[in-house]
Design an enzyme around this catalytic site. Structure first.
Site, short mmCIF file in Angstrom:
data_model
loop_
_atom_site.label_atom_id
_atom_site.label_comp_id
_atom_site.label_asym_id
_atom_site.label_seq_id
_atom_site.Cartn_x
_atom_site.Cartn_y
_atom_site.Cartn_z
N THR A 116 -0.11 8.35 17.68
CA THR A 116 -1.04 9.45 17.41
C THR A 116 -1.53 9.39 15.96
O THR A 116 -0.81 8.96 15.06
CB THR A 116 -0.40 10.82 17.66
OG1 THR A 116 0.66 11.04 16.72
CG2 THR A 116 0.13 10.92 19.08
N ARG A 151 1.42 10.65 13.43
CA ARG A 151 0.85 11.02 12.12
C ARG A 151 0.00 12.28 12.32
O ARG A 151 -1.00 12.27 13.02
CB ARG A 151 0.01 9.87 11.58
CG ARG A 151 -0.51 10.05 10.17
CD ARG A 151 0.59 10.07 9.14
NE ARG A 151 1.43 8.88 9.10
CZ ARG A 151 1.05 7.71 8.58
NH1 ARG A 151 -0.16 7.55 8.12
NH2 ARG A 151 1.88 6.70 8.56
N LYS A 191 0.02 4.99 22.68
CA LYS A 191 0.50 6.36 22.59
C LYS A 191 0.75 6.81 21.14
O LYS A 191 1.17 7.94 20.91
CB LYS A 191 1.79 6.52 23.41
CG LYS A 191 1.58 6.31 24.91
CD LYS A 191 2.89 6.50 25.68
CE LYS A 191 2.64 6.30 27.18
NZ LYS A 191 3.91 6.44 27.96
N VAL A 222 -10.86 3.69 13.93
CA VAL A 222 -12.12 4.29 14.33
C VAL A 222 -13.27 3.30 14.16
O VAL A 222 -14.09 3.11 15.07
CB VAL A 222 -12.41 5.57 13.50
CG1 VAL A 222 -13.72 6.22 13.97
CG2 VAL A 222 -11.27 6.57 13.63
N HIS A 263 4.35 5.72 14.45
CA HIS A 263 4.20 6.19 15.82
C HIS A 263 3.49 7.55 15.88
O HIS A 263 2.77 7.82 16.83
CB HIS A 263 5.57 6.30 16.51
CG HIS A 263 6.22 4.97 16.76
ND1 HIS A 263 6.99 4.33 15.81
CD2 HIS A 263 6.18 4.15 17.85
CE1 HIS A 263 7.43 3.18 16.31
NE2 HIS A 263 6.95 3.04 17.53
N TYR A 268 0.83 -1.21 0.00
CA TYR A 268 0.00 0.00 0.00
C TYR A 268 0.86 1.26 0.00
O TYR A 268 0.67 2.16 -0.83
CB TYR A 268 -0.91 -0.01 1.22
CG TYR A 268 -1.92 1.12 1.25
CD1 TYR A 268 -2.89 1.23 0.26
CD2 TYR A 268 -1.91 2.07 2.27
CE1 TYR A 268 -3.82 2.25 0.29
CE2 TYR A 268 -2.83 3.10 2.30
CZ TYR A 268 -3.79 3.18 1.30
OH TYR A 268 -4.71 4.20 1.33
N ASP A 269 1.85 1.32 0.92
CA ASP A 269 2.69 2.50 1.02
C ASP A 269 3.44 2.78 -0.29
O ASP A 269 3.35 3.87 -0.86
CB ASP A 269 3.73 2.33 2.16
CG ASP A 269 3.06 2.09 3.50
OD1 ASP A 269 1.82 2.14 3.56
OD2 ASP A 269 3.78 1.84 4.48
N GLU A 270 4.17 1.78 -0.73
CA GLU A 270 4.96 1.96 -1.95
C GLU A 270 4.07 1.99 -3.20
O GLU A 270 4.42 2.63 -4.20
CB GLU A 270 6.01 0.85 -2.08
CG GLU A 270 7.08 0.86 -1.00
CD GLU A 270 8.09 1.99 -1.17
OE1 GLU A 270 7.75 3.04 -1.75
OE2 GLU A 270 9.23 1.84 -0.69
#
Length: 423
Positions: free
Chosen positions: A302, A367, A300, A280, A365, A237-239
């Site tokens: 974000t 975003r 933690k 969500v 970690h 997905y990222d690449e």
């Protein structure tokens, strides 16, 4: 002698120095004033009759009416005026707008269906192309039968030829559960860019904040190149999206295709897939089902969450604007996963439990989007806060999970405006 004779009836007549073929009008003399002329021979009656006829004529010409039509409940914006004119009236040129022919790939999905709603409402002709891998016909069923709506079941990994003015390319699984099973970024984007080149259409690519990977820069600006693992479990997905952006810019520079690039950050709202693995939808579905909300890692991490109507507004502004991008489209309000879980608790069930699990591989970690560029060049920024938008998503999920139709409307105040959502 004969010339001096004057016969009876042949007396000399008085002569005038000037000749006029028409008799002198009585009102042309100083002796008879204009009012006397009007009052003679019923001239005043004919003047009154003319005034009455002119009044009736102009009264029968239809005038424009401004009719306010409220948007679907999940779009909490002021009602937009639609100008409607009765037959026979003339439409001022400033109010005329030629409807566009637009294709939305992935138009039966979560974001795509909301975009289709706005385009149809605006008066455009919309063609939805979807293979229903993650999309659902129910999301666009309310448009069936409309003359400016078409639905084509098609996978964009196969070529498609249509005559259109604009292409919104949203077709791509966006959740980890789905894109790991069926990664389709590159080939689908290549086919749609080819279509844009052939028919001269403007092309908008919906990229993602995932192009930044696990970012070393916070918040993320569009000039940041990212920190992506090219062989990780999320790299398809990222690449894939990074490659899609590359192809888009190559078609723009090499083939002159008009393109736009949007990098979308976490988005939520009605019509999300219930069990798609995104945080969500996971939290909302689990809390409604009385299950523990699963938080991965220490909680933690974000994220920033924008309501779907804000995103659609940004996409349309980008498409209609003159800037290529890329543009970050997201809400800069930053929440940890634990804070998000607490908001869901407040909205659904204060007694909902939280369960911690090991973190997933390559999970970013931090975003948070820097939206300065979108503010300055598009005049766009999100308006719906998480605590205002989440109840409308909860209402939609409750209806779909439990089939609850008892409370068929939920009133919610968003951004100072009161809207109603059909549940």
């Amino acid at each position: 002698m004969g010339s001096e004779l004057t016969y009876r009836g042949h007396e000399p007549q008085p002569t005038s120095d000037s000749y006029s073929p028409k008799p002198t009008k009585p009102w042309s003399t100083v002796v008879t004033p204009p009012i006397t002329y009007i009052l003679r021979e019923q001239r005043l009656l004919f003047v009154l009759i003319g005034i009455i006829i002119a009044t009736i004529f102009f009264a029968l010409i239809p005038s424009s009416q401004t009719i306010y039509v409220s948007k679907p409940a999940h779009f909490i914006h002021p009602p937009r005026p639609i100008y409607r004119f009765n037959p026979g009236g003339k439409v001022p040129l400033s109010l005329k707008r030629k409807g566009l022919r637009i294709v939305v790939t992935g138009g039966a999905g979560f974001v795509g269906s909301h975009l289709v709603d706005r385009l149809i409402e605006r008066g455009d002709s919309v063609i939805v192309v979807d293979n229903f891998f993650t999309g659902n016909k129910d999301n666009v069923m309310h448009h069936f039968g409309k003359s400016n709506f078409e639905l084509i079941r098609h996978d964009v990994v196969k070529p498609l030829l249509l005559e259109v003015d604009q292409i919104y390319h949203l077709a791509c699984p966006a959740s980890p559960v789905h894109y790991k099973y069926n990664p389709t970024n590159v080939v689908g984007t290549l086919n749609m860019l080819g279509l844009a080149k052939r028919v001269g259409a403007r092309f908008l690519l919906t990229s993602t904040s995932e192009v930044y990977g696990d970012p070393l820069q916070h918040p993320q600006v569009e000039t940041y190149w990212g920190n992506v693992n090219p062989i990780g479990v999320r790299s398809c997905y990222d690449e894939g999206k990074r490659t899609a952006e590359t192809l888009t810019m190559d078609y723009h520079r090499g083939a002159g295709v008009e393109v736009r690039i949007a990098r979308i950050f976490n988005t939520y709202g009605p019509r999300m897939c219930i069990d798609d693995g995104r945080v969500v939808s996971n939290f909302v579905a689990q809390a409604l089902r009385k299950e523990p909300m699963t938080v991965y890692g220490d909680g933690k991490q974000t994220r920033s969450f924008q309501y779907v109507s804000d995103l659609v507004d940004g996409l349309m502004r980008l498409m209609e604007g003159e800037h290529v991008g890329p543009f970050n489209l997201g809400n800069p309000g930053e929440f940890t996963m634990l804070e998000l879980a607490q908001v869901v608790q407040e909205t659904i069930d204060p007694d909902a439990k939280i369960e911690f699990r090991p973190n997933t591989e390559d999970d970013p970690h931090k975003r948070k989007p820097d939206i300065t560029k979108a503010k300055n060049l598009l005049g766009w920024e999100p308006k719906v806060a998480l605590r205002n938008g989440l109840p409308m998503m909860v209402s939609d999920f409750r209806r779909r999970i439990f089939g609850d139709h008892k409370d068929n409307s939920v009133a919610i105040t968003v951004g100072g405006l009161r809207g109603t959502m059909e549940a």
